[in-house]
Design a protein around this motif. Structure first.
Motif, short mmCIF file in Angstrom:
data_model
loop_
_atom_site.label_atom_id
_atom_site.label_comp_id
_atom_site.label_asym_id
_atom_site.label_seq_id
_atom_site.Cartn_x
_atom_site.Cartn_y
_atom_site.Cartn_z
N ASN A 11 0.81 -1.21 0.00
CA ASN A 11 0.00 0.00 0.00
C ASN A 11 0.85 1.26 0.00
O ASN A 11 0.48 2.27 -0.58
N ALA A 14 1.69 2.16 -3.37
CA ALA A 14 0.60 2.53 -4.27
C ALA A 14 0.64 4.03 -4.56
O ALA A 14 0.97 4.82 -3.69
N THR A 197 -12.19 -0.68 -6.65
CA THR A 197 -11.22 -1.78 -6.52
C THR A 197 -11.95 -3.11 -6.34
O THR A 197 -11.39 -4.17 -6.58
N TYR A 203 -6.03 -0.52 -13.36
CA TYR A 203 -4.78 -0.22 -12.66
C TYR A 203 -3.74 0.11 -13.72
O TYR A 203 -3.69 -0.56 -14.76
N ASP A 238 0.76 0.45 -10.25
CA ASP A 238 0.68 0.97 -8.88
C ASP A 238 -0.50 1.90 -8.63
O ASP A 238 -0.79 2.22 -7.49
#
Ligand SMILES: O=C(O)CCC(=O)C(=O)O
Length: 302
Positions: A11, A14, A197, A203, A238
């Motif tokens: 995360n 990201a 998501t 993505y 990402d």
């Protein structure tokens, strides 16, 4: 002491996309963000009612389609569809592609047809009035005119990604499938429903458009072949490009992007239009070819 699990480390890597709201123009700041990141998210680009109307229209096309010739399932994962003439001749037609596994041994659909369709393509933008109007909406033209000298609409897809059934789209660069010399493809992807998501949003690899083009999907003497040009693996996709209904996501032709299967209870319908530079050379090795009666057109309405 906090425990850093693999998930928390992921995360931290990201990237949060810097979303813009449409305010009537494609500003220099938006253009710079697109060329820096390889994608651009513009919210409030279409009104919710316009998205709902296009969805309803697509549903009516699905209901009208007899599906007699359409039992060709489309899997972006294994490219098995590439062998089917149904796919390869769809560049100047409106054709229906089904999800994997929805047709039983006797040729009957296992689920209602509206749920079975993976996508409709690939010339909705010229052959269907509603899709032409959506594709050539003034704001689409404004964005295209900032990115191209002579924009030409080459491919369109209505993408269903239905609840529990919509399949994965593996990581790819759009210039693999639509290549010009020099390279020019840009994807205009519109969320017709909220993309999250959970239900399979896009993505993308931030800045990944500065990497090499890895593959070209080419017609070599009548056989469609995926040719490797560069074996560098893609980086991490990402950025989760979550998108409220009506959001436009622009995708540079080189930016690696993907979406997951939809395992949620909500569908994620989208419309994707691919645009190329009209003054660039469009090699005959591109899989998508159009008959002479269907020359490429720009954003002007009829
Ligand atoms: O809608 C998706 O899940 C994938 C779309 C895509 O990859 C594209 O339009 O190039």
């Amino acid at each position: 002491m906090a425990v850093r699990t693999k998930q928390t480390v992921m995360n931290q890597m990201a990237k949060t996309p810097r979303n813009f709201a449409w305010q009537g123009e494609m500003s220099e700041h938006m253009c710079s963000a697109f060329f820096e990141d390889g994608y651009l998210v513009i919210e409030d680009f279409f009104a919710a009612a316009q998205c709902d109307a296009l969805r309803a229209h697509a549903q009516s096309l699905m209901d009208d389609n007899e599906m007699s010739e359409a039992r060709v399932s489309f899997s972006a994962v294994d490219q098995a569809h590439s062998k089917a003439d149904y796919f390869r001749n769809s560049g100047d037609k409106i054709r229906f592609f089904l999800e994997e596994g929805v047709v039983d041994e006797s040729g009957q659909l296992r689920v209602p047809m509206r749920e079975a369709v993976n996508k409709i393509g690939h010339n909705l933008h010229d052959l269907d009035q509603e899709f032409s109007a959506f594709s050539r909406a003034p704001q689409m033209r404004m964005v295209a005119e900032k990115l191209f000298n002579m924009p030409r609409l080459v491919q369109s897809m209505y993408i269903c990604k239905n609840a529990h059934i919509g399949g994965e789209v593996n990581c790819h660069q759009d210039s693999t499938f639509l290549f010009t010399e020099p390279e020019s493809c840009v994807g205009f992807w519109v969320a017709l429903e909220d993309a999250t998501t959970e239900n399979g949003c896009l993505y993308a690899e931030t800045g990944g458009h500065r990497g090499a083009l890895r593959k070209q999907f080419r017609d070599i003497d009548g056989v469609l072949v995926m040719e490797e040009l560069d074996d560098t693996p893609f980086g991490e996709a990402d950025a989760a490009l979550t998108a409220r209904k009506g959001t436009l996501v622009l995708l540079h032709g080189r930016v690696p992007h993907r979406s997951s299967a939809n395992v949620s209870n909500t569908s994620r319908h989208a419309f994707a239009l691919h645009v190329i530079e009209g003054s660039a050379h469009y090699p005959a090795e591109n899989w998508l070819q159009r008959g002479v009666e269907h020359p490429l057109r720009g954003f002007q309405k009829d």
